[in-house]
Scaffold this motif. Structure first.
Motif, PDB file in Angstrom:
ATOM      1  N   GLY A 103       0.896  -1.219   0.137  1.00 38.01           N
ATOM      2  CA  GLY A 103      -0.103  -0.063   0.162  1.00 38.01           C
ATOM      3  C   GLY A 103       0.816   1.415   0.010  1.00 38.01           C
ATOM      4  O   GLY A 103       0.330   2.256   0.078  1.00 38.01           O
ATOM      5  N   SER A 104       2.045   1.250  -0.240  1.00 35.34           N
ATOM      6  CA  SER A 104       3.097   2.359   0.136  1.00 35.34           C
ATOM      7  C   SER A 104       3.314   2.929  -1.412  1.00 35.34           C
ATOM      8  O   SER A 104       3.433   2.031  -2.254  1.00 35.34           O
ATOM      9  CB  SER A 104       4.208   1.737   0.757  1.00 35.34           C
ATOM     10  N   VAL A 105       3.978   3.884  -1.648  1.00 35.75           N
ATOM     11  CA  VAL A 105       4.389   4.539  -2.900  1.00 35.75           C
ATOM     12  C   VAL A 105       5.858   3.969  -3.091  1.00 35.75           C
ATOM     13  O   VAL A 105       6.453   4.204  -4.163  1.00 35.75           O
ATOM     14  CB  VAL A 105       4.040   6.000  -2.987  1.00 35.75           C
ATOM     15  N   ALA A 106       6.407   3.570  -2.189  1.00 30.44           N
ATOM     16  CA  ALA A 106       7.782   3.045  -2.146  1.00 30.44           C
ATOM     17  C   ALA A 106       8.288   2.239  -3.152  1.00 30.44           C
ATOM     18  O   ALA A 106       9.340   2.355  -3.984  1.00 30.44           O
ATOM     19  CB  ALA A 106       8.422   2.645  -0.737  1.00 30.44           C
ATOM     20  N   PRO A 107       7.547   0.965  -3.458  1.00 34.34           N
ATOM     21  CA  PRO A 107       7.878   0.201  -4.359  1.00 34.34           C
ATOM     22  C   PRO A 107       8.026   0.933  -5.851  1.00 34.34           C
ATOM     23  O   PRO A 107       8.914   0.864  -6.833  1.00 34.34           O
ATOM     24  CB  PRO A 107       6.777  -0.774  -4.594  1.00 34.34           C
TER      25      PRO A 107
END
Length: 142
Positions: free
Chosen positions: A16-20
């Motif tokens: 659910g993060s924008v990190a990937p």
């Protein structure tokens, strides 16, 4: 995304993060920048920039900084506008539900029917609000 208030690790979740997505762009660019820096410093390929090159780089970084700040400010304002509209919708649903429940009959003969109606109505309103939030969130059904 399921968060619980007791978990401090919920702030550092990968799902659910924008990190990937951001790392897909950031890591190759970082590797290229490190390789270029190595070649420039170790191989002696550096030269002093001319005044026109310094002006060009200054202009480029100024424009890039302006665009990044403008875009971040625009997305931040859209986020708060959406949040405000969702809170307003939630307030309208709650106000409508509480008004209908408040104006139910106070007759003692109908108290059991009124209790059943209030219970059923509050459940339906909760389901309706849940469905409307799910429709806005674009999450898959579970």
């Amino acid at each position: 995304i399921h968060y619980t208030a007791t978990q401090a690790s919920s702030y550092f979740r990968w799902r659910g993060s924008v990190a990937p997505k951001s790392l897909r762009w950031a890591l190759p660019c970082t590797i290229i920048a490190i390789a270029c820096s190595y070649l420039l410093v170790q191989k002696g390929w550096t030269t002093d920039p001319s005044p026109s090159e310094r002006t060009a780089w200054g202009l480029f970084t100024s424009i890039l900084g302006f665009l990044l700040v403008f875009r971040a400010q625009l997305s931040y304002s859209r986020y708060w506008e959406g949040l405000t509209l969702l809170e307003r919708a939630s307030g309208v649903w709650l106000n409508g539900c509480s008004n209908i429940i408040a104006f139910c009959s106070l007759d003692e003969d109908k108290q059991e029917q009124v209790d059943d109606f209030q219970y059923l109505f509050s459940r339906y309103m909760s389901l309706l609000m849940s469905y409307s939030l799910h429709d806005v969130s674009k999450l898959p059904c579970s």
